[in-house]
Design a protein around this motif. Structure first.
Motif, PDB file in Angstrom:
ATOM      1  N   MET A 100       8.278   5.314   3.595  1.00  0.00           N
ATOM      2  CA  MET A 100       8.726   4.818   4.897  1.00  0.00           C
ATOM      3  C   MET A 100      10.053   5.462   5.280  1.00  0.00           C
ATOM      4  O   MET A 100      10.282   5.823   6.441  1.00  0.00           O
ATOM      5  N   ALA A 101      10.931   5.625   4.300  1.00  0.00           N
ATOM      6  CA  ALA A 101      12.244   6.213   4.568  1.00  0.00           C
ATOM      7  C   ALA A 101      12.128   7.673   5.002  1.00  0.00           C
ATOM      8  O   ALA A 101      12.993   8.181   5.732  1.00  0.00           O
ATOM      9  N   ARG A 102      11.076   8.361   4.571  1.00  0.00           N
ATOM     10  CA  ARG A 102      10.878   9.774   4.926  1.00  0.00           C
ATOM     11  C   ARG A 102      10.151   9.948   6.254  1.00  0.00           C
ATOM     12  O   ARG A 102      10.088  11.064   6.780  1.00  0.00           O
ATOM     13  N   ILE A 159       8.018  -5.105   5.124  1.00  0.00           N
ATOM     14  CA  ILE A 159       8.989  -6.054   4.582  1.00  0.00           C
ATOM     15  C   ILE A 159       9.727  -5.438   3.405  1.00  0.00           C
ATOM     16  O   ILE A 159      10.964  -5.533   3.294  1.00  0.00           O
ATOM     17  N   ALA A 160       8.990  -4.771   2.528  1.00  0.00           N
ATOM     18  CA  ALA A 160       9.600  -4.132   1.364  1.00  0.00           C
ATOM     19  C   ALA A 160      10.520  -2.991   1.786  1.00  0.00           C
ATOM     20  O   ALA A 160      11.605  -2.803   1.219  1.00  0.00           O
ATOM     21  N   ALA A 161      10.102  -2.214   2.781  1.00  0.00           N
ATOM     22  CA  ALA A 161      10.928  -1.105   3.254  1.00  0.00           C
ATOM     23  C   ALA A 161      12.247  -1.616   3.822  1.00  0.00           C
ATOM     24  O   ALA A 161      13.318  -1.054   3.550  1.00  0.00           O
ATOM     25  N   ARG A 162      12.183  -2.690   4.598  1.00  0.00           N
ATOM     26  CA  ARG A 162      13.399  -3.267   5.159  1.00  0.00           C
ATOM     27  C   ARG A 162      14.317  -3.776   4.055  1.00  0.00           C
ATOM     28  O   ARG A 162      15.543  -3.597   4.114  1.00  0.00           O
ATOM     29  N   VAL A 211      15.600   0.473   4.695  1.00  0.00           N
ATOM     30  CA  VAL A 211      14.994   1.358   5.693  1.00  0.00           C
ATOM     31  C   VAL A 211      15.101   0.721   7.078  1.00  0.00           C
ATOM     32  O   VAL A 211      14.779  -0.466   7.244  1.00  0.00           O
ATOM     33  N   GLU A 212      15.547   1.493   8.060  1.00  0.00           N
ATOM     34  CA  GLU A 212      15.656   0.987   9.428  1.00  0.00           C
ATOM     35  C   GLU A 212      14.264   0.999  10.082  1.00  0.00           C
ATOM     36  O   GLU A 212      13.922   1.890  10.863  1.00  0.00           O
ATOM     37  N   VAL A 213      13.478   0.009   9.737  1.00  0.00           N
ATOM     38  CA  VAL A 213      12.080  -0.045  10.166  1.00  0.00           C
ATOM     39  C   VAL A 213      11.937  -0.037  11.682  1.00  0.00           C
ATOM     40  O   VAL A 213      11.119   0.701  12.251  1.00  0.00           O
ATOM     41  N   GLU A 219       0.825  -1.204   0.000  1.00  0.00           N
ATOM     42  CA  GLU A 219       0.000   0.000   0.000  1.00  0.00           C
ATOM     43  C   GLU A 219       0.862   1.259   0.000  1.00  0.00           C
ATOM     44  O   GLU A 219       0.572   2.225  -0.694  1.00  0.00           O
ATOM     45  N   LEU A 220       1.960   1.248   0.776  1.00  0.00           N
ATOM     46  CA  LEU A 220       2.853   2.393   0.876  1.00  0.00           C
ATOM     47  C   LEU A 220       4.226   2.046   0.303  1.00  0.00           C
ATOM     48  O   LEU A 220       4.737   0.960   0.536  1.00  0.00           O
ATOM     49  N   PRO A 221       4.865   2.973  -0.416  1.00  0.00           N
ATOM     50  CA  PRO A 221       6.185   2.699  -0.982  1.00  0.00           C
ATOM     51  C   PRO A 221       7.288   2.793   0.063  1.00  0.00           C
ATOM     52  O   PRO A 221       7.155   3.502   1.070  1.00  0.00           O
ATOM     53  N   ALA A 222       8.383   2.096  -0.188  1.00  0.00           N
ATOM     54  CA  ALA A 222       9.529   2.132   0.723  1.00  0.00           C
ATOM     55  C   ALA A 222      10.075   3.547   0.860  1.00  0.00           C
ATOM     56  O   ALA A 222      10.563   3.942   1.932  1.00  0.00           O
ATOM     57  N   GLU A 223       9.994   4.330  -0.223  1.00  0.00           N
ATOM     58  CA  GLU A 223      10.500   5.704  -0.185  1.00  0.00           C
ATOM     59  C   GLU A 223       9.748   6.555   0.833  1.00  0.00           C
ATOM     60  O   GLU A 223      10.329   7.450   1.458  1.00  0.00           O
TER      61      GLU A 223
END
Length: 337
Positions: free
Chosen positions: A242-244, A264-267, A271-273, A236-240
């Motif tokens: 999450m990074a912001r 999972i995709a962000a990690r 990205v330091e989830v 639903e949300l992009p990793a980019e």
């Protein structure tokens, strides 16, 4: 097995889907959720989902011993592909002191009620207390129920909605225009709904499980609610984005961090989830403070048994007070060990 089992003093109550409909309201569900998440609790009290499945049937169990209230139990979700997909929901509630079976509740409507009520509590924890510009991506049941639940805890300045089907977004806007004392209008793209919004509600699944919101559409001080990525395969949300993010508030840490496709995709993108995630319980108890005016704040939810149990208990308390429901003619024995 024990030979000294005894029947409960009070026979169990059964609440049908119609009973649940007559007993439900948003303020009661929201208050039950807020009370539960404000209480000090242990993660072991609400473990992750338990799955059993074959190629034709599946069973999901969502147990919880809430930190608040007098009841504990589990929601069972049973599915069968024998004749299309058929699914049923049953919530079983037990007394914390005696372990007696107190009630069985049809969980069909409870699921939608507790989901939107929890999101309303979560959203209110990441936005300022002023009229908000709301962007809605989606126009189905989840979008409608969440907007209605939001109206009990948030104030709107304007509402913009996008759905890929023009007739659906127009119908949604017409349904809610002026209802909460603010205009609602349909827009031609998800970007138009999101850009400039104080709060963005993502309540639509993409057919190919690609994100429905892009990072560049989100303002530097906006809040985002994400409810549609509840399994590892869903996005639903992009990793980019999450990074912001300055913070990601979650209803259940373990399930969201390790069970949501977005996380999972962000990690996987570096990205330091774990450093971003804070639980709703920590925010509501004051353990963690969220700056609701600055930075991108995200609320992500996968749902939990805690939410089902506390809302079901609220319904049972109301049912007994109002004489609604069916007292079962039999109960199950509780044994001393």
């Amino acid at each position: 097995m024990s030979t000294d089992g005894e029947l409960p003093k009070d026979l169990p109550l059964f609440l049908t889907d119609a009973d649940v409909a007559s007993l439900s309201d948003w303020p009661g569900a929201i208050e039950a959720i807020r009370t539960a998440y404000k209480a000090p609790g242990e993660e072991a009290g609400t473990p992750g989902r338990i799955f059993a499945q074959t190629d034709r049937e599946w069973l999901r169990i969502m147990p919880s011993v809430p930190p608040s209230g007098q009841l504990f139990g589990a929601k069972s979700i049973a599915g069968s592909f024998a004749d299309g997909l058929r699914v049923s929901y049953l919530i079983s509630l037990f007394d914390k002191d005696s372990a007696d079976l107190v009630a069985l509740v049809d969980g069909n409507r409870v699921t939608g009620l507790r989901t939107a009520a929890t999101t309303a509590v979560g959203a209110s924890s990441i936005v300022p207390s002023r009229p908000l510009s709301l962007g809605v991506i989606g126009s189905g049941f989840e979008a409608r129920s969440h907007l209605t639940a939001f109206s009990h805890v948030l104030e709107f300045a304007d509402i913009r909605v996008f759905s890929p089907t023009p007739a659906n977004r127009e119908a949604f806007a017409a349904e809610f225009d002026g209802v909460f004392g603010t205009p609602a209008r349909a827009v031609g793209s998800a970007r138009e709904a999101a850009e400039g919004a104080d709060l963005i509600l993502c309540a639509a699944r993409s057919r190919d499980e690609s994100p429905t919101l892009q990072a560049e559409w989100v303002g530097p001080n906006s809040a985002v609610v994400s409810i549609g990525s509840t399994t590892p395969a869903q996005r639903e949300l992009p990793a980019e984005l999450m990074a912001r993010a300055a913070a990601v508030v979650v209803d259940t840490r373990e399930e969201v961090v390790h069970g949501s496709g977005d996380m999972i995709a962000a990690r996987a993108h570096g990205v330091e989830v774990d450093s971003l995630v804070v639980t709703l319980n920590a925010v509501l108890t004051g353990e963690t403070e969220i700056d609701v005016e600055r930075g991108i704040r995200i609320y992500k939810s996968t749902g939990s048994g805690l939410q089902d149990i506390v809302v079901a208990e609220m319904l049972v308390v109301r049912a007994r007070a109002e004489g609604i429901g069916t007292i079962l003619p039999v109960g199950i024995v509780t044994s001393r060990k």
